[in-house]
Write a protein that holds these residues in place. Structure first.
Motif, PDB file in Angstrom:
ATOM      1  N   LEU A  20      44.824  31.562 -13.176  1.00 20.36           N
ATOM      2  CA  LEU A  20      43.321  32.157 -13.850  1.00 20.36           C
ATOM      3  C   LEU A  20      43.828  31.824 -15.430  1.00 20.36           C
ATOM      4  O   LEU A  20      44.730  32.080 -15.970  1.00 20.36           O
ATOM      5  CB  LEU A  20      43.580  33.593 -13.768  1.00 20.36           C
ATOM      6  N   PRO A  21      42.706  31.276 -15.979  1.00 19.36           N
ATOM      7  CA  PRO A  21      42.771  30.891 -17.408  1.00 19.36           C
ATOM      8  C   PRO A  21      42.711  32.385 -18.015  1.00 19.36           C
ATOM      9  O   PRO A  21      42.611  33.410 -17.624  1.00 19.36           O
ATOM     10  CB  PRO A  21      41.508  30.108 -17.686  1.00 19.36           C
ATOM     11  N   ALA A  22      42.675  32.431 -19.548  1.00 18.47           N
ATOM     12  CA  ALA A  22      42.826  33.484 -20.125  1.00 18.47           C
ATOM     13  C   ALA A  22      41.552  34.412 -20.042  1.00 18.47           C
ATOM     14  O   ALA A  22      41.806  35.874 -19.530  1.00 18.47           O
ATOM     15  CB  ALA A  22      43.040  33.341 -21.539  1.00 18.47           C
ATOM     16  N   SER A  23      40.368  34.054 -20.080  1.00 18.47           N
ATOM     17  CA  SER A  23      39.371  35.006 -19.778  1.00 18.47           C
ATOM     18  C   SER A  23      39.155  35.558 -18.639  1.00 18.47           C
ATOM     19  O   SER A  23      39.066  36.753 -18.445  1.00 18.47           O
ATOM     20  CB  SER A  23      37.978  34.208 -20.181  1.00 18.47           C
ATOM     21  N   HIS A  24      39.460  34.795 -17.323  1.00 17.17           N
ATOM     22  CA  HIS A  24      39.589  35.356 -16.184  1.00 17.17           C
ATOM     23  C   HIS A  24      40.779  36.481 -15.966  1.00 17.17           C
ATOM     24  O   HIS A  24      40.548  37.510 -15.274  1.00 17.17           O
ATOM     25  CB  HIS A  24      39.563  34.257 -15.057  1.00 17.17           C
ATOM     26  N   ALA A  25      41.864  36.182 -16.643  1.00 15.89           N
ATOM     27  CA  ALA A  25      43.079  36.950 -16.410  1.00 15.89           C
ATOM     28  C   ALA A  25      42.834  38.411 -17.041  1.00 15.89           C
ATOM     29  O   ALA A  25      43.235  39.577 -16.757  1.00 15.89           O
ATOM     30  CB  ALA A  25      44.109  36.283 -17.035  1.00 15.89           C
ATOM     31  N   ILE A  26      42.222  38.299 -18.308  1.00 18.42           N
ATOM     32  CA  ILE A  26      42.016  39.550 -19.034  1.00 18.42           C
ATOM     33  C   ILE A  26      40.959  40.344 -18.253  1.00 18.42           C
ATOM     34  O   ILE A  26      41.022  41.478 -18.055  1.00 18.42           O
ATOM     35  CB  ILE A  26      41.515  39.128 -20.440  1.00 18.42           C
ATOM     36  N   LEU A  39      45.458  41.656 -24.036  1.00 22.87           N
ATOM     37  CA  LEU A  39      45.209  40.182 -24.207  1.00 22.87           C
ATOM     38  C   LEU A  39      46.490  39.228 -23.481  1.00 22.87           C
ATOM     39  O   LEU A  39      47.387  39.739 -23.363  1.00 22.87           O
ATOM     40  CB  LEU A  39      45.423  39.740 -25.773  1.00 22.87           C
ATOM     41  N   LEU A  40      45.801  38.402 -22.528  1.00 21.68           N
ATOM     42  CA  LEU A  40      46.799  37.645 -21.710  1.00 21.68           C
ATOM     43  C   LEU A  40      46.381  36.225 -22.034  1.00 21.68           C
ATOM     44  O   LEU A  40      45.080  35.729 -22.325  1.00 21.68           O
ATOM     45  CB  LEU A  40      46.504  37.719 -20.348  1.00 21.68           C
ATOM     46  N   THR A  41      47.110  35.230 -21.844  1.00 24.26           N
ATOM     47  CA  THR A  41      46.973  33.871 -22.132  1.00 24.26           C
ATOM     48  C   THR A  41      46.812  33.258 -20.712  1.00 24.26           C
ATOM     49  O   THR A  41      45.839  32.223 -20.587  1.00 24.26           O
ATOM     50  CB  THR A  41      48.201  33.014 -22.509  1.00 24.26           C
ATOM     51  N   GLY A  42      46.891  33.950 -19.755  1.00 21.99           N
ATOM     52  CA  GLY A  42      46.718  33.247 -18.241  1.00 21.99           C
ATOM     53  C   GLY A  42      47.145  34.404 -17.309  1.00 21.99           C
ATOM     54  O   GLY A  42      47.952  35.207 -17.717  1.00 21.99           O
ATOM     55  N   ALA A  43      47.170  34.155 -15.925  1.00 16.72           N
ATOM     56  CA  ALA A  43      47.551  34.980 -14.937  1.00 16.72           C
ATOM     57  C   ALA A  43      48.023  33.676 -13.721  1.00 16.72           C
ATOM     58  O   ALA A  43      47.643  32.674 -13.749  1.00 16.72           O
ATOM     59  CB  ALA A  43      46.532  35.839 -14.276  1.00 16.72           C
TER      60      ALA A  43
END
Length: 546
Positions: A20-26, A39-43
């Motif tokens: 998952l990219p950052a926006s989806h991960a957050i 805030l996450l850079t990804g998942a």
């Protein structure tokens, strides 16, 4: 570095990983009950444990932080800490690891992966006719069994200490030279049979006991845990002691201490809840739509309690054993608790009649609806004591949520529903005078910060008592959020001065620990040894700077 693109280049063809990219991960993982979204850079969601070494190896070589979670429902405590190194932060979702392995049905030994929830385990036991109980908690059916044990959580079923009931675990260390091999105990390594059975029956293993380092720490990723389940009792009764006279509080504490000592092994852990906590379980918040939302006044508490016939304190516990044993303990409780207040048992004729009465079509009567609601809560409490997960405790975070009220016919998710919740969880000396002082301290402190002081004591042993105090607030109101965090800091700081010491801390408070003590310096030495690049959950229960 675009960490998502880098991960895609490494894992795009891997069926066992979802990125998952950052926006989806957050959106998926960043929500908490006490802050803006993390805030996450990804998942990375893994579907088989064999890919975890690949993730750890890549994190070491590319220098990004990895935060593993199981169900990501550590409501009120949180799971993700801020990385002071300002590196990419990737969440590692282990919920896809949900295998259940029957180590021994006869002995009640079962092995679970991180994604196994209380409900999954309950369904498995029912479908396969295991005569055992799930180690349930108030967090609800959708929460991980393994993660609660790793956080050293506890419940009200016979095996109250959930990590103590863990007999073996396996996992991965973050060290670049160790991360590709799954960690297991020395007993497991010596056993040349395919079953690995001996390791799963003996908790302490051979040589230094390392398994405990995986609890409340960032020293490894646990991929499976074997748990010794409690067998369903031949007979059972829950007991409820309504203490209407507040002056009987210290006598109630003495009664609980004596009961747990004299009936050890027959009585599970015991909860002692104050009137405000009982009101929050049975009433709507009359101040819900005020701006700002204020705590209940004493007059409101007394009025609501009177309308529901609630006592000053309620003692709730459980008795397990053969029927003659249960009958003996009930007789003991009746005799010794009579001076405290009214004693009820879940298998009493009175409650059986009340439950039958509640099936009548009389919902148009307000008093009838109140009785029916209270009986429903009592029944849910009994189910918890018998190892059946439910949501009986989950409406609590919604006490100051004006935008959404809890509907237990659906699965509740306090973080997604923007509930405000933090936990203060100190251990206190099992002394009546000390506990009276604690009650006064919590009520005074929380009211000073405009929070409702709901108090529950959980008596694990006759000499050990924990208080789980929820800080419930309106998360939409920045001033209330700030007050809640300030109140928690005040409770922890002043509480420690009085000997009320937390056994568990929200991630926001872990950074405030004194990292210069010998204990945390020792943890720092171990952390640097097993995780030299500090890639795994940096800042979680360690000596690194926030």
């Amino acid at each position: 570095m675009d960490i998502h693109q880098t991960l895609k280049a490494h894992f795009d063809s891997h069926d066992d990983i979802t990125l998952l990219p950052a926006s989806h991960a957050i959106d998926a993982y960043g929500g908490t009950t006490f802050s803006d979204k993390q805030l996450l850079t990804g998942a990375i969601k893994v579907h088989h444990k064999r890919v975890i070494p690949l993730v750890l190896s890549l994190a070491n070589s590319l220098n990004f932080a990895v935060h593993p979670v199981s169900s990501n429902k550590n409501w009120g405590y949180g799971s993700i800490t801020r990385d002071s190194a300002d590196r990419p932060v990737v969440l590692l979702d282990l919920s896809g690891l949900c295998k259940i392995s029957p180590t021994s049905k006869e002995l009640g030994l079962i092995t679970v992966e991180p994604g196994v929830t209380q409900q999954m385990l309950y369904d498995y036991l029912q479908e396969n006719e295991w005569p055992h109980m799930v180690p349930v908690t108030g967090a609800g059916p959708t929460c991980s069994v393994l993660s609660n044990a790793l956080e050293r959580g506890y419940g009200i079923t016979p095996h109250t200490d959930h990590f103590y009931a863990c007999t073996a675990l396996k996992g991965f260390l973050p060290h670049p030279n160790l991360c590709e091999q799954e960690y297991a105990s020395a007993v497991s390594a010596l056993d040349k049979t395919s079953e690995d059975f001996i390791d799963k029956t003996f908790k302490w293993g051979l040589g230094p006991y390392i398994d405990g380092l995986f609890t409340q720490s960032n020293l490894g990723i646990v991929t499976e845990m074997t748990v010794r389940l409690a067998r369903k009792p031949n007979a059972f009764s829950a007991f409820y002691i309504q203490v209407f006279d507040g002056d009987n509080f210290e006598d109630s504490v003495n009664f609980i201490r004596t009961l747990l000592e004299s009936q050890s092994g027959l009585v599970g852990s015991i909860n002692l809840m104050d009137k405000r906590r009982l009101v929050s379980m049975t009433c709507q918040n009359p101040n819900m739509h005020d701006t700002p939302i204020m705590p209940l006044t004493d007059e409101q508490v007394n009025s609501l309690a009177a309308s529901k016939r609630l006592p000053e304190w309620m003692i709730v516990g459980s008795i397990y054993g053969d029927q003659p044993v249960v009958n003996y303990v009930k007789k003991y409780i009746k005799h010794h608790a009579r001076p405290l207040g009214k004693v009820l048992f879940s298998d009493s004729l009175l409650l059986k009649f009340a439950r039958r009465f509640a099936t009548l079509p009389l919902d148009f009567l307000p008093a009838f609806k109140d009785i029916k609601t209270q009986l429903s809560s009592l029944q849910e409490g009994v189910e918890i004591m018998l190892g059946k997960p439910n949501q009986v405790a989950l409406p609590l975070p919604y006490w100051r949520n004006p935008t959404k009220q809890p509907d237990k016919s659906n699965l509740l998710h306090p973080a997604d529903d923007e509930c405000g919740l933090l936990w203060y969880a100190p251990l206190i000396a099992m002394n009546p005078t000390t506990l009276s002082g604690f009650v006064e301290f919590v009520r005074r402190t929380m009211l000073a910060y405009d929070l409702d002081p709901f108090i529950t004591f959980t008596n694990l042993k006759h000499d050990c008592i924990d208080s789980t105090v929820p800080l419930v607030f309106d998360k939409r109101d920045p001033a209330q959020v700030e007050k809640a965090h300030a109140c928690l800091r005040a409770l922890i700081d002043e509480g420690c001065e009085q000997g009320f010491v937390p056994y568990r801390l929200p991630v926001t408070e872990q950074a405030r620990l004194d990292k210069q003590t010998p204990f945390w310096q020792s943890v720092d030495v171990i952390k640097k040894a097993v995780d030299p690049n500090n890639i795994l959950s940096p800042g979680k229960y360690d000596a690194s700077e926030a």
